[in-house]
Every structure is written in structure tokens, then in C-alpha cells.
Scaffold this motif. Structure first.
Motif, mmCIF file in Angstrom:
data_model
loop_
_atom_site.group_PDB
_atom_site.id
_atom_site.type_symbol
_atom_site.label_atom_id
_atom_site.label_comp_id
_atom_site.label_asym_id
_atom_site.label_seq_id
_atom_site.Cartn_x
_atom_site.Cartn_y
_atom_site.Cartn_z
ATOM 1 N N GLN A 50 -14.183 -5.792 4.258
ATOM 2 C CA GLN A 50 -13.300 -5.632 3.113
ATOM 3 C C GLN A 50 -12.111 -4.736 3.472
ATOM 4 O O GLN A 50 -10.972 -5.030 3.097
ATOM 5 C CB GLN A 50 -14.062 -5.044 1.935
ATOM 6 C CG GLN A 50 -13.229 -4.921 0.674
ATOM 7 C CD GLN A 50 -14.030 -4.400 -0.498
ATOM 8 O OE1 GLN A 50 -15.204 -4.092 -0.380
ATOM 9 N NE2 GLN A 50 -13.394 -4.301 -1.628
ATOM 10 N N GLU A 51 -12.353 -3.664 4.218
ATOM 11 C CA GLU A 51 -11.266 -2.789 4.654
ATOM 12 C C GLU A 51 -10.288 -3.531 5.556
ATOM 13 O O GLU A 51 -9.077 -3.386 5.429
ATOM 14 C CB GLU A 51 -11.826 -1.577 5.390
ATOM 15 C CG GLU A 51 -12.514 -0.574 4.510
ATOM 16 C CD GLU A 51 -13.093 0.594 5.292
ATOM 17 O OE1 GLU A 51 -12.761 0.740 6.484
ATOM 18 O OE2 GLU A 51 -13.889 1.349 4.701
ATOM 19 N N ALA A 53 -9.733 -6.762 5.581
ATOM 20 C CA ALA A 53 -9.005 -7.735 4.754
ATOM 21 C C ALA A 53 -7.902 -7.056 3.951
ATOM 22 O O ALA A 53 -6.814 -7.616 3.775
ATOM 23 C CB ALA A 53 -9.973 -8.458 3.823
ATOM 24 N N GLU A 54 -8.167 -5.834 3.461
ATOM 25 C CA GLU A 54 -7.146 -5.119 2.694
ATOM 26 C C GLU A 54 -5.984 -4.670 3.576
ATOM 27 O O GLU A 54 -4.849 -4.602 3.122
ATOM 28 C CB GLU A 54 -7.773 -3.917 1.988
ATOM 29 C CG GLU A 54 -8.698 -4.303 0.848
ATOM 30 C CD GLU A 54 -9.442 -3.121 0.267
ATOM 31 O OE1 GLU A 54 -9.301 -2.002 0.803
ATOM 32 O OE2 GLU A 54 -10.175 -3.323 -0.716
ATOM 33 N N GLU A 55 -6.257 -4.370 4.840
ATOM 34 C CA GLU A 55 -5.211 -3.898 5.744
ATOM 35 C C GLU A 55 -4.406 -5.033 6.365
ATOM 36 O O GLU A 55 -3.293 -4.820 6.827
ATOM 37 C CB GLU A 55 -5.832 -3.056 6.856
ATOM 38 C CG GLU A 55 -6.435 -1.755 6.373
ATOM 39 C CD GLU A 55 -7.186 -1.014 7.455
ATOM 40 O OE1 GLU A 55 -7.281 -1.534 8.587
ATOM 41 O OE2 GLU A 55 -7.684 0.089 7.174
ATOM 42 N N THR A 56 -4.953 -6.242 6.369
ATOM 43 C CA THR A 56 -4.284 -7.380 6.984
ATOM 44 C C THR A 56 -3.243 -7.935 6.026
ATOM 45 O O THR A 56 -3.541 -8.193 4.861
ATOM 46 C CB THR A 56 -5.307 -8.485 7.323
ATOM 47 O OG1 THR A 56 -6.327 -7.914 8.148
ATOM 48 C CG2 THR A 56 -4.653 -9.633 8.046
ATOM 49 N N ASP A 58 -0.839 -10.541 4.067
ATOM 50 C CA ASP A 58 -1.077 -11.903 3.604
ATOM 51 C C ASP A 58 -0.239 -12.917 4.367
ATOM 52 O O ASP A 58 -0.654 -14.052 4.553
ATOM 53 C CB ASP A 58 -0.775 -12.014 2.111
ATOM 54 C CG ASP A 58 -1.783 -11.247 1.275
ATOM 55 O OD1 ASP A 58 -2.894 -11.008 1.769
ATOM 56 O OD2 ASP A 58 -1.454 -10.893 0.133
#
Length: 95
Positions: A50-51, A53-56, A58
Motif C-alpha cells: 500500500q505504501e 502504491a501511494e508513492e508511485t 499514476d
């Protein structure tokens, strides 16, 4: 009258005669151990993903820029490329 000792005991005397604890000679060889459950491992992995995905971001701007350059080339867009792209889109939607 001056009181310098309480009951005839010097309060510093107890601190001066403290027996020292022997160093590593008295350390026991039993080791502590922990066990992590599979559920805890899965939760930790989910939190890590999840971390990430949040840092990547869009949108991958470098990939978009390279595709824009390819589209500008008139030789790139031919029937084979268009058919390949259409097929990939259909597959990604499960059609």
C-alpha cells in the motif's frame, strides 16, 4: 545541635560498598525467540504494498513522452501496429 548522621549510619557508606556484578560469566546461554504468524506477515506485506502504491505516480511521464515520439513518426502507425494495439486493448478488457 547539629545532626550529620541519622541513627549513626553514614548514608554514603551503602553506596561505597556495593558488590559489583560479575560480567559475562553469569550470562545464561538461553536465547529468547519470537514467532510471527502468517497473518501478521501478510498484513505487513499488504501495508508495504500500500505504501509503494501511494508513492508511485499514476502517470509515467517518461513512457508517455516516448509513445508521443513514436506516434509522430509516420512510419510507426501502420495497420499491423494499430491491430496489435487494438488486440491488447480487447485482451485487457477481457473481450
Amino acid at each position: 545541635m547539629m545532626i550529620d548522621k541519622i541513627g549513626g549510619i553514614n548514608p554514603l557508606e551503602n553506596l561505597q560498598h556495593v558488590d559489583r556484578v560479575a560480567g559475562s560469566k553469569e550470562i545464561k546461554s538461553d536465547f529468547d525467540s519470537i514467532a510471527v504468524s502468517n497473518e501478521a506477515k501478510e498484513v505487513a506485506q499488504d501495508m508495504f504494498l500500500q505504501e509503494v502504491a501511494e508513492e508511485t505516480p499514476d502517470v509515467r511521464s517518461d513512457l508517455v513522452a516516448s509513445i508521443k515520439e513514436k506516434i509522430k513518426d509516420p512510419n510507426y502507425l501502420n495497420n499491423a501496429v494499430v491491430a496489435s494495439i487494438a488486440e491488447r486493448i480487447m485482451v485487457s478488457y477481457g473481450l
